[in-house]
Scaffold this motif. Sequence first.
Motif, PDB file in Angstrom:
ATOM      1  N   TYR A  25      -0.481 -57.361 -19.703  1.00 30.53           N
ATOM      2  CA  TYR A  25      -0.888 -56.005 -20.056  1.00 30.53           C
ATOM      3  C   TYR A  25      -0.001 -55.045 -19.281  1.00 30.53           C
ATOM      4  N   TYR A  75       0.875 -50.872 -18.606  1.00 28.03           N
ATOM      5  CA  TYR A  75       0.396 -49.498 -18.741  1.00 28.03           C
ATOM      6  C   TYR A  75       1.437 -48.550 -18.149  1.00 28.03           C
ATOM      7  N   LEU A  93      -1.815 -46.081 -14.267  1.00 27.73           N
ATOM      8  CA  LEU A  93      -3.145 -46.606 -13.940  1.00 27.73           C
ATOM      9  C   LEU A  93      -3.581 -46.058 -12.588  1.00 27.73           C
ATOM     10  N   ALA A 104       2.358 -51.847 -14.266  1.00 30.73           N
ATOM     11  CA  ALA A 104       2.293 -50.409 -14.498  1.00 30.73           C
ATOM     12  C   ALA A 104       3.589 -49.757 -14.032  1.00 30.73           C
TER      13      ALA A 104
END
Length: 71
Positions: free
Chosen positions: A9, A11, A14, A36
């Motif tokens: 995942y 991003y 965050l 991130a």
Amino acid sequence: MGLSNLKFYHYAELTSTMDAAFELLNSGENCVVVTADWQSSGRGRNGKIWESEKKSNLLFTFALRHSAKKL
């Protein structure tokens, strides 16, 4: 279970990769890597603050659900 179930995942931003990883584990994922570009409230071991400029460092958390029994 094992690394064959590993999910990634990413991003842009965050509060914390650790927070996101624990949320994913609590939602049923078994093995995740969360990355991130920037985190606003990152933290390291022993409560240390983890700060970084945007897109200048590797920010990630690897989290694995386990079923260890208490000794």
